[in-house]
Every structure is written in structure tokens, then in C-alpha cells.
Design a protein around this motif. Structure first.
Motif, PDB file in Angstrom:
ATOM      1  N   THR A   1      -9.295  -0.479  11.974  1.00 47.31           N
ATOM      2  CA  THR A   1      -9.485  -0.801  13.459  1.00 47.31           C
ATOM      3  C   THR A   1     -10.896  -0.381  13.946  1.00 47.31           C
ATOM      4  OG1 THR A   1      -8.544   1.187  14.284  1.00 47.31           O
ATOM      5  CG2 THR A   1      -7.197  -0.531  14.146  1.00 47.31           C
ATOM      6  N   ILE A   2     -11.429  -0.805  14.904  1.00 51.44           N
ATOM      7  CA  ILE A   2     -12.728  -0.352  15.043  1.00 51.44           C
ATOM      8  C   ILE A   2     -12.738   1.180  15.460  1.00 51.44           C
ATOM      9  CG2 ILE A   2     -14.674  -0.353  16.971  1.00 51.44           C
ATOM     10  CD1 ILE A   2     -13.673  -3.258  17.397  1.00 51.44           C
ATOM     11  N   PRO A   3     -11.969   1.974  16.131  1.00 52.95           N
ATOM     12  CA  PRO A   3     -11.936   3.200  16.270  1.00 52.95           C
ATOM     13  C   PRO A   3     -11.835   4.038  15.011  1.00 52.95           C
ATOM     14  CG  PRO A   3     -10.534   2.315  18.033  1.00 52.95           C
ATOM     15  CD  PRO A   3     -11.088   1.255  17.143  1.00 52.95           C
ATOM     16  N   GLU A   4     -10.897   3.703  14.003  1.00 53.93           N
ATOM     17  CA  GLU A   4     -10.748   4.257  12.713  1.00 53.93           C
ATOM     18  C   GLU A   4     -12.102   4.236  12.086  1.00 53.93           C
ATOM     19  OE1 GLU A   4      -7.356   1.936  11.457  1.00 53.93           O
ATOM     20  OE2 GLU A   4      -6.050   3.231  12.554  1.00 53.93           O
ATOM     21  N   PHE A   5     -12.651   3.039  12.029  1.00 56.69           N
ATOM     22  CA  PHE A   5     -13.767   2.734  11.095  1.00 56.69           C
ATOM     23  C   PHE A   5     -15.085   3.540  11.838  1.00 56.69           C
ATOM     24  CE2 PHE A   5     -17.583   0.264   9.768  1.00 56.69           C
ATOM     25  CZ  PHE A   5     -17.472   0.600   8.125  1.00 56.69           C
ATOM     26  N   MET A   6     -15.106   3.759  13.139  1.00 59.20           N
ATOM     27  CA  MET A   6     -15.956   4.633  13.801  1.00 59.20           C
ATOM     28  C   MET A   6     -15.910   6.016  13.369  1.00 59.20           C
ATOM     29  SD  MET A   6     -15.742   3.348  17.423  1.00 59.20           S
ATOM     30  CE  MET A   6     -16.718   4.638  18.213  1.00 59.20           C
ATOM     31  N   SER A   7     -14.618   6.439  12.999  1.00 63.58           N
ATOM     32  CA  SER A   7     -14.260   7.904  12.519  1.00 63.58           C
ATOM     33  C   SER A   7     -14.715   8.054  11.249  1.00 63.58           C
ATOM     34  CB  SER A   7     -12.898   8.247  12.885  1.00 63.58           C
ATOM     35  OG  SER A   7     -12.751   9.457  12.400  1.00 63.58           O
ATOM     36  N   PHE A   8     -14.542   7.159  10.388  1.00 59.79           N
ATOM     37  CA  PHE A   8     -14.757   7.291   8.866  1.00 59.79           C
ATOM     38  C   PHE A   8     -16.244   6.903   8.492  1.00 59.79           C
ATOM     39  CE2 PHE A   8     -10.140   6.214   8.203  1.00 59.79           C
ATOM     40  CZ  PHE A   8      -9.788   7.760   8.013  1.00 59.79           C
TER      41      PHE A   8
ATOM     42  N   ALA B   1     -16.320   4.331   3.417  1.00 57.24           N
ATOM     43  CA  ALA B   1     -15.507   4.357   4.750  1.00 57.24           C
ATOM     44  C   ALA B   1     -14.670   3.166   5.045  1.00 57.24           C
ATOM     45  CB  ALA B   1     -16.684   4.384   6.184  1.00 57.24           C
ATOM     46  N   LEU B   2     -14.702   2.098   4.428  1.00 59.28           N
ATOM     47  CA  LEU B   2     -13.926   0.912   4.777  1.00 59.28           C
ATOM     48  C   LEU B   2     -12.617   1.294   3.808  1.00 59.28           C
ATOM     49  CD1 LEU B   2     -13.435  -1.764   5.828  1.00 59.28           C
ATOM     50  CD2 LEU B   2     -14.729  -2.789   3.924  1.00 59.28           C
ATOM     51  N   ARG B   3     -12.825   1.732   2.480  1.00 58.30           N
ATOM     52  CA  ARG B   3     -11.989   1.993   1.595  1.00 58.30           C
ATOM     53  C   ARG B   3     -10.766   3.161   2.362  1.00 58.30           C
ATOM     54  NH1 ARG B   3     -10.066   5.888  -1.528  1.00 58.30           N
ATOM     55  NH2 ARG B   3     -11.950   7.225  -1.321  1.00 58.30           N
TER      56      ARG B   3
ATOM     57  N   GLY C   1     -18.988   7.186  10.844  1.00 54.22           N
ATOM     58  CA  GLY C   1     -19.998   7.810  11.795  1.00 54.22           C
ATOM     59  C   GLY C   1     -20.848   6.839  12.884  1.00 54.22           C
ATOM     60  N   LEU C   2     -20.489   5.599  12.834  1.00 54.05           N
ATOM     61  CA  LEU C   2     -21.304   4.582  13.615  1.00 54.05           C
ATOM     62  C   LEU C   2     -20.790   4.648  14.787  1.00 54.05           C
ATOM     63  CD1 LEU C   2     -21.144   1.438  11.039  1.00 54.05           C
ATOM     64  CD2 LEU C   2     -22.871   3.128  11.581  1.00 54.05           C
ATOM     65  N   LYS C   3     -21.517   4.314  15.898  1.00 59.49           N
ATOM     66  CA  LYS C   3     -21.254   3.823  17.323  1.00 59.49           C
ATOM     67  C   LYS C   3     -20.249   2.816  17.405  1.00 59.49           C
ATOM     68  CE  LYS C   3     -25.299   6.539  18.880  1.00 59.49           C
ATOM     69  NZ  LYS C   3     -26.675   6.275  19.787  1.00 59.49           N
ATOM     70  N   ARG C   4     -19.636   2.418  18.567  1.00 58.30           N
ATOM     71  CA  ARG C   4     -18.542   1.582  18.379  1.00 58.30           C
ATOM     72  C   ARG C   4     -19.298   0.084  18.348  1.00 58.30           C
ATOM     73  NH1 ARG C   4     -15.879  -2.280  20.794  1.00 58.30           N
ATOM     74  NH2 ARG C   4     -13.703  -2.050  20.929  1.00 58.30           N
ATOM     75  N   ASP C   5     -20.333  -0.234  19.074  1.00 56.64           N
ATOM     76  CA  ASP C   5     -21.055  -1.533  18.865  1.00 56.64           C
ATOM     77  C   ASP C   5     -21.559  -1.979  17.324  1.00 56.64           C
ATOM     78  OD1 ASP C   5     -20.527  -2.131  21.496  1.00 56.64           O
ATOM     79  OD2 ASP C   5     -22.623  -1.879  22.213  1.00 56.64           O
ATOM     80  N   SER C   6     -21.919  -0.729  16.830  1.00 61.76           N
ATOM     81  CA  SER C   6     -22.309  -0.964  15.356  1.00 61.76           C
ATOM     82  C   SER C   6     -21.146  -1.308  14.724  1.00 61.76           C
ATOM     83  CB  SER C   6     -23.299   0.306  15.006  1.00 61.76           C
ATOM     84  OG  SER C   6     -24.358   0.007  15.725  1.00 61.76           O
ATOM     85  N   ALA C   7     -20.222  -0.298  14.757  1.00 63.57           N
ATOM     86  CA  ALA C   7     -19.177  -0.379  13.990  1.00 63.57           C
ATOM     87  C   ALA C   7     -18.205  -1.828  14.092  1.00 63.57           C
ATOM     88  CB  ALA C   7     -17.837   0.617  14.411  1.00 63.57           C
TER      89      ALA C   7
ATOM     90  N   ALA D   1     -31.515  14.299   7.488  1.00 61.57           N
ATOM     91  CA  ALA D   1     -30.065  14.416   8.136  1.00 61.57           C
ATOM     92  C   ALA D   1     -29.774  12.952   8.537  1.00 61.57           C
ATOM     93  CB  ALA D   1     -30.233  15.142   9.348  1.00 61.57           C
ATOM     94  N   GLN D   2     -28.528  12.570   8.596  1.00 64.11           N
ATOM     95  CA  GLN D   2     -28.130  11.372   8.882  1.00 64.11           C
ATOM     96  C   GLN D   2     -27.446  11.197  10.276  1.00 64.11           C
ATOM     97  OE1 GLN D   2     -23.635   9.875   8.285  1.00 64.11           O
ATOM     98  NE2 GLN D   2     -24.566   9.006   6.534  1.00 64.11           N
ATOM     99  N   VAL D   3     -28.583  10.264  10.749  1.00 64.34           N
ATOM    100  CA  VAL D   3     -28.879  10.240  12.272  1.00 64.34           C
ATOM    101  C   VAL D   3     -28.560   8.871  12.802  1.00 64.34           C
ATOM    102  CG1 VAL D   3     -30.367  12.049  12.677  1.00 64.34           C
ATOM    103  CG2 VAL D   3     -31.207   9.673  12.240  1.00 64.34           C
TER     104      VAL D   3
END
Length: 211
Positions: free
Chosen positions: A161-168, A150-152, A170-176, A134-136
Motif C-alpha cells: 500500500t502507499i503508506p507501507e511503501f512510504m514507511s519502508f 523497500a518493495l520486497r 522514506g518517500l513522501k506520499r506523492d512520490s511513493a 545524507a539521504q534527503v
């Protein structure tokens, strides 16, 4: 090679610190979702350890009652599975012991130290370990195809934006944010960013609006 199906399933997660290659060092932990309920414990003990129905619950009720009583009096309580002790917290910042009074101390939970016997029993794993499929966490950061996709998808709006990239992604905010910022660095950056009010906008490097 067939996929391993036995052993302890583990997840891989990035640590805050980085290795010599500049990437986060990794750590492992048991996979989420692998748990047993008290009902399952009770059923197992009834079936395989000769306990009568309700007997295990009764023992736990009594132990919790007495251990809780002694913890509330400040004692460390030793048991076959380990020792329990109250955890205390000091309110405020103090440097002089004379300024510390009873009203400055609060209960902060229970400390548990497992016994050597419990540690030994818990380590009787004979089947080895197997990686979770599983992706964790932020493990997808190391899947370049997933990050590119995800970037595309973000860039369909002309920017990310950071929230949009988080959504696509699945990364947490700091990592995104860290990932997007990394694409703005180096000799051949893929992105450039600009601050708009309280958010960062990330644009493709070849976007003429950079000027």
C-alpha cells in the motif's frame, strides 16, 4: 579520490517537472541543519569584532522596535542589509476595485529584499561546494537497490500500500504513489493495482489473483 570536506554542503531534490528522459529534473539547496544561533553570532562578534557582551542584542532590540513600528504604519524600511516592507493579502475574490474595502485587507507578513552588499558578502565562497552524504527528500528514488528492497519488504504481506511503501522507502506520499504507479505501466509491468475502499493495493504482476 578523497571525499571533499570543505565548501558549502548541498542537497539534491527532484522538481515536479520532468526532463527528456522522463525523470524529474533536479534542484539543489543548502543542506539542512547548517545554521548558526544568535548566541553564536553574539559570541563571534564579542571575540572577533570588538563588541561588548549584550551590545549586539541591544542593537537588535532597538532596530526591531523601530522597524516594527514603521512597518505597522505601512512603510518600507531600508537598512544596510536590505529593505523590509509589510506584505498584505486581499480576502476573497474581487474583480472590481470598487468592492475592495479596508476590512478586506489583512497583514500577511514581512517582505525582505537583501541589499547588494549583503548578497555580495554572502557570495564570498572560496571553497566550492560538496554533495551531502545524507539521504534527503526523495533522492533515494534514484537508488534502485533501495527501492527494490523497500518493495520486497512491503510484499512480505502479499501486497503493498502507499503508506507501507512510504514507511519502508522514506518517500513522501506523492512520490511513493508515483513510483508504485510507474511499476504498473509499460510493456512489462512489475505490479498491478486494485482499489479497495479508500486505498490502492499493489500486487506482483505474476499474482494469479489479478484475474
Amino acid at each position: 579520490m578523497p571525499r571533499k570536506t570543505d565548501g558549502i554542503e548541498f542537497e539534491i531534490h527532484p522538481r515536479p517537472t520532468k526532463g527528456e528522459d522522463g525523470k524529474p529534473l533536479l534542484y539543489v539547496r543548502p543542506a539542512k541543519g547548517r545554521k548558526r544561533s544568535f548566541k553564536e553570532l553574539e559570541t563571534f562578534c564579542n571575540k572577533y569584532r570588538n563588541l561588548r557582551p549584550g551590545e549586539l542584542q541591544m542593537v537588535f532590540d532597538v532596530v526591531m522596535d523601530v522597524v516594527g513600528l514603521w512597518l505597522s504604519d505601512g512603510y518600507r524600511v531600508e537598512t544596510p542589509i536590505g529593505s523590509f516592507a509589510p506584505k498584505l493579502k486581499l480576502l476573497g475574490e474581487h474583480t472590481d476595485p470598487k468592492t475592495v474595502h479596508g476590512r478586506d485587507v489583512v497583514y500577511a507578513g514581512v517582505e525582505f529584499i537583501p541589499s547588494k552588499e549583503l548578497v555580495k558578502e554572502g557570495g564570498r565562497n572560496k571553497e566550492g561546494y560538496r554533495k551531502s552524504q545524507a539521504q534527503v527528500g526523495n533522492s533515494q528514488m534514484y537508488d534502485q537497490k533501495a527501492m527494490d528492497e523497500a518493495l520486497r519488504r512491503c510484499m512480505k504481506l502479499g501486497h503493498a500500500t502507499i503508506p507501507e511503501f512510504m514507511s519502508f522507502s522514506g518517500l513522501k506520499r506523492d512520490s511513493a504513489k508515483s513510483y508504485l504507479d510507474s511499476l504498473c505501466e509499460g510493456d512489462n509491468p512489475r505490479l498491478w493495482k486494485v482499489r479497495e475502499s479508500r486505498r490502492w493495493l499493489y500486487f506482483p504482476k505474476n499474482d494469479a489473483s489479478e484475474e
